[in-house]
Design a protein around this motif. Structure first.
Motif, PDB file in Angstrom:
ATOM      1  N   PHE A  26      -7.417  -5.138   1.599  1.00 45.48           N
ATOM      2  CA  PHE A  26      -8.443  -4.984   0.562  1.00 45.48           C
ATOM      3  C   PHE A  26      -8.165  -5.912  -0.623  1.00 45.48           C
ATOM      4  O   PHE A  26      -8.810  -5.803  -1.662  1.00 45.48           O
ATOM      5  CB  PHE A  26      -8.478  -3.530   0.065  1.00 45.48           C
ATOM      6  CG  PHE A  26      -8.626  -2.507   1.163  1.00 45.48           C
ATOM      7  CD1 PHE A  26      -9.831  -2.346   1.821  1.00 45.48           C
ATOM      8  CD2 PHE A  26      -7.554  -1.706   1.542  1.00 45.48           C
ATOM      9  CE1 PHE A  26      -9.973  -1.398   2.834  1.00 45.48           C
ATOM     10  CE2 PHE A  26      -7.679  -0.759   2.552  1.00 45.48           C
ATOM     11  CZ  PHE A  26      -8.886  -0.607   3.203  1.00 45.48           C
ATOM     12  N   GLY A  27      -7.138  -6.766  -0.462  1.00 48.24           N
ATOM     13  CA  GLY A  27      -6.871  -7.779  -1.485  1.00 48.24           C
ATOM     14  C   GLY A  27      -5.901  -7.387  -2.573  1.00 48.24           C
ATOM     15  O   GLY A  27      -5.781  -8.082  -3.573  1.00 48.24           O
ATOM     16  N   THR A  28      -5.185  -6.252  -2.440  1.00 45.64           N
ATOM     17  CA  THR A  28      -4.198  -5.895  -3.474  1.00 45.64           C
ATOM     18  C   THR A  28      -2.844  -5.639  -2.808  1.00 45.64           C
ATOM     19  O   THR A  28      -2.780  -5.330  -1.615  1.00 45.64           O
ATOM     20  CB  THR A  28      -4.598  -4.629  -4.278  1.00 45.64           C
ATOM     21  OG1 THR A  28      -4.491  -3.482  -3.441  1.00 45.64           O
ATOM     22  CG2 THR A  28      -6.003  -4.728  -4.827  1.00 45.64           C
ATOM     23  N   SER A  31     -10.900  -6.456  11.754  1.00 47.69           N
ATOM     24  CA  SER A  31     -10.900  -5.562  10.594  1.00 47.69           C
ATOM     25  C   SER A  31      -9.558  -4.836  10.472  1.00 47.69           C
ATOM     26  O   SER A  31      -9.092  -4.205  11.424  1.00 47.69           O
ATOM     27  CB  SER A  31     -12.054  -4.563  10.757  1.00 47.69           C
ATOM     28  OG  SER A  31     -11.786  -3.412  10.028  1.00 47.69           O
ATOM     29  N   ALA A  32      -8.945  -4.934   9.254  1.00 42.53           N
ATOM     30  CA  ALA A  32      -7.610  -4.347   9.031  1.00 42.53           C
ATOM     31  C   ALA A  32      -7.628  -2.846   9.282  1.00 42.53           C
ATOM     32  O   ALA A  32      -6.671  -2.273   9.799  1.00 42.53           O
ATOM     33  CB  ALA A  32      -7.158  -4.636   7.600  1.00 42.53           C
ATOM     34  N   THR A  33      -8.714  -2.203   8.915  1.00 43.54           N
ATOM     35  CA  THR A  33      -8.799  -0.747   9.097  1.00 43.54           C
ATOM     36  C   THR A  33      -8.747  -0.405  10.579  1.00 43.54           C
ATOM     37  O   THR A  33      -8.077   0.553  10.980  1.00 43.54           O
ATOM     38  CB  THR A  33     -10.127  -0.194   8.522  1.00 43.54           C
ATOM     39  OG1 THR A  33     -10.898  -1.239   7.989  1.00 43.54           O
ATOM     40  CG2 THR A  33      -9.888   0.853   7.517  1.00 43.54           C
ATOM     41  N   SER A  39     -14.420  -6.116   5.360  1.00 36.61           N
ATOM     42  CA  SER A  39     -15.335  -6.988   6.112  1.00 36.61           C
ATOM     43  C   SER A  39     -16.085  -8.010   5.266  1.00 36.61           C
ATOM     44  O   SER A  39     -16.548  -9.021   5.803  1.00 36.61           O
ATOM     45  CB  SER A  39     -16.345  -6.139   6.886  1.00 36.61           C
ATOM     46  OG  SER A  39     -15.656  -5.398   7.868  1.00 36.61           O
ATOM     47  N   PHE A  40     -16.219  -7.764   3.955  1.00 35.80           N
ATOM     48  CA  PHE A  40     -16.989  -8.721   3.141  1.00 35.80           C
ATOM     49  C   PHE A  40     -16.454 -10.138   3.305  1.00 35.80           C
ATOM     50  O   PHE A  40     -17.199 -11.093   3.517  1.00 35.80           O
ATOM     51  CB  PHE A  40     -16.916  -8.360   1.652  1.00 35.80           C
ATOM     52  CG  PHE A  40     -17.676  -7.117   1.267  1.00 35.80           C
ATOM     53  CD1 PHE A  40     -18.974  -6.905   1.704  1.00 35.80           C
ATOM     54  CD2 PHE A  40     -17.102  -6.160   0.448  1.00 35.80           C
ATOM     55  CE1 PHE A  40     -19.682  -5.764   1.341  1.00 35.80           C
ATOM     56  CE2 PHE A  40     -17.804  -5.015   0.069  1.00 35.80           C
ATOM     57  CZ  PHE A  40     -19.088  -4.824   0.516  1.00 35.80           C
ATOM     58  N   LYS A  41     -15.130 -10.243   3.187  1.00 36.62           N
ATOM     59  CA  LYS A  41     -14.494 -11.565   3.188  1.00 36.62           C
ATOM     60  C   LYS A  41     -14.772 -12.300   4.504  1.00 36.62           C
ATOM     61  O   LYS A  41     -15.165 -13.471   4.509  1.00 36.62           O
ATOM     62  CB  LYS A  41     -12.985 -11.367   3.005  1.00 36.62           C
ATOM     63  CG  LYS A  41     -12.191 -12.615   2.771  1.00 36.62           C
ATOM     64  CD  LYS A  41     -10.770 -12.281   2.322  1.00 36.62           C
ATOM     65  CE  LYS A  41      -9.959 -11.463   3.315  1.00 36.62           C
ATOM     66  NZ  LYS A  41      -9.603 -12.104   4.562  1.00 36.62           N
TER      67      LYS A  41
END
Ligand code: PLP
Length: 399
Positions: free
Chosen positions: A368-370, A23-25, A136-138
């Motif tokens: 988060f994809g951005t 997890s990036a966070t 985490s969704f991805k």
């Protein structure tokens, strides 16, 4: 190959485990912690958890459970008492009509998501995921063998998600749509109308909707809404809830699912082969949280609104900083594109320099994809927000 990847390859770990990333966070939080350990005074804006202590009556219930020896295995998906408390709370707050067999408890909302995805998603299935998305969704989708189809949203429209936007991405392989309102990381809140339209659209096509409502009680629009109240579409719906944020219980690990009984049965079967029941004493604490006075939730919500307004004001005073007003959760997602280009090329570089030069920890938007944002958690004291804002102001002025 680096020596580390060579060593990993030699271990012949499963193919599955290479599909996902940490997890990036948590990666950034660990870097901030390392700096703090070395004596640096870090302002930590990474943590996705309430700064409040768990309310007294909830702690007391757990202590009573220990003293009363409620310390044995329970039913896998939680006690009847807990399941009833979950459906009653949800029914009272959102007008849903779930039954006990349509509810289960797991070891945090993340565990609920993991169970649900394993039960619903097969290899090659497509899962529509609005961007920005919670990290985490991805990975949870990938681990189940699914493929995320990213749904870009428009920042100038408040990261809105509509049924028309979803429709453009649907194929015959679409199995599930993920909704997360209020959203982590943007704090965006979908209107009840938009949520209803997406759910109706999906139900008519036999597509599942998984609605992550972990921040449903941190909705500042005054229009609290759960898709679980849409009784006519419930046979294609999984609602994911958590006590982590609502009751400041992140470390206790308690989440729940509301879904059709066969889905709950399948998730319980999976859970019976992994964690078994969530901790017995935490279940008692959860019952106290759900059945007790909800005044603590309202108090925390009122403070989050003040903190949000405070950080928005502080960010607005920094030349070049742009930030959409979040309507829920406890994150702001400022656009830092005006600081990128010359020396700093990406949010990851921005966040790294901000941490190492100014000692402020944020989470870069890539996770988060951005590629134009950083996430700031304002679940902290006003003093800590001010300290960070001052450092951030000086840092961007020096670029
Ligand atoms: C959107 C979202 N869903 C689920 C979770 C999982 O929370 P927990 O596992 O603590 O219930 C989080 C935690 O940050 C989250 O932000």
């Amino acid at each position: 190959m680096t020596p580390v990847t060579e060593a990993v390859a030699a271990l012949k770990l499963s193919e599955r485990i290479h599909r996902i990333e940490p997890s990036a966070t948590m990666v950034v939080a660990a870097e901030a912690e390392k700096l703090r350990q070395s004596g640096v005074d870090v302002v930590d804006w990474t943590v996705g958890e309430p700064h409040f202590s768990t309310p007294r009556h909830i702690k007391d219930a757990a202590i009573a459970a220990i003293n009363g020896n409620f310390t044995r295995y329970t039913a896998v998906g939680g006690t009847i008492e807990l399941k009833d408390a979950i459906v009653q709370r949800h029914g009272e707050d959102f007008g849903s009509g779930y039954k006990r067999e349509e509810a289960m408890a797991s070891v945090g909302g993340k565990h609920v998501l993991f169970n649900a995805m394993q039960v619903l998603v097969d290899h090659g299935d497509e899962v529509i995921l609005p961007v920005p998305y919670w990290v985490s969704f991805k990975d949870i989708v990938c681990y189940a063998g699914g493929r995320c189809v990213m749904l870009p949203t428009d920042e100038s429209e408040g990261f809105k998600v509509t049924a028309q936007m979803v429709a453009r991405l649907v194929t015959e392989r679409t199995k599930l749509i993920i909704l997360n309102s209020p959203s982590n990381p943007s704090g965006a809140v979908m209107s009840p109308e938009d949520m209803t339209e997406v759910v109706r659209f999906a139900a008519e096509r036999g597509i599942w909707v998984l609605s992550d409502e972990c921040y449903v009680y941190l909705n500042y629009t005054g229009r609290e809404f759960s898709v679980g109240s849409l009784n006519e579409y419930r046979d294609r719906l999984v609602v994911v809830g958590s006590l982590s944020k609502t009751y400041a219980m992140t470390g206790w690990r308690m989440g729940y699912a509301l879904a059709p009984a066969p889905v709950i049965a399948a998730m319980q079967k999976l859970q019976s082969q992994s964690t078994s029941n969530p901790t017995s004493i935490v279940q008692k604490a959860a019952v106290a949280a759900l059945e007790g006075s909800q005044a603590c939730v309202a108090e925390m919500r009122a403070e989050y609104i003040q903190l949000r307004d405070h950080i928005l004001e502080g960010l607005a005073a920094i030349p070049g900083m742009k930030c959409t007003k979040p309507e829920g959760a406890f994150y702001v997602y400022p656009n830092i594109s005006s600081f990128l280009g010359r020396s700093l090329k990406s949010p990851a570089e921005f966040a790294r320099h901000l941490l190492h030069q100014a000692h402020v920890a944020t989470v870069p938007g890539e996770g988060f994809g951005t590629d134009e944002h950083v996430r700031i958690s304002y679940a902290t004291s006003q003093k800590e927000l001010d300290r960070g804002l001052e450092r951030l102001r000086d840092f961007v002025a020096s670029l």
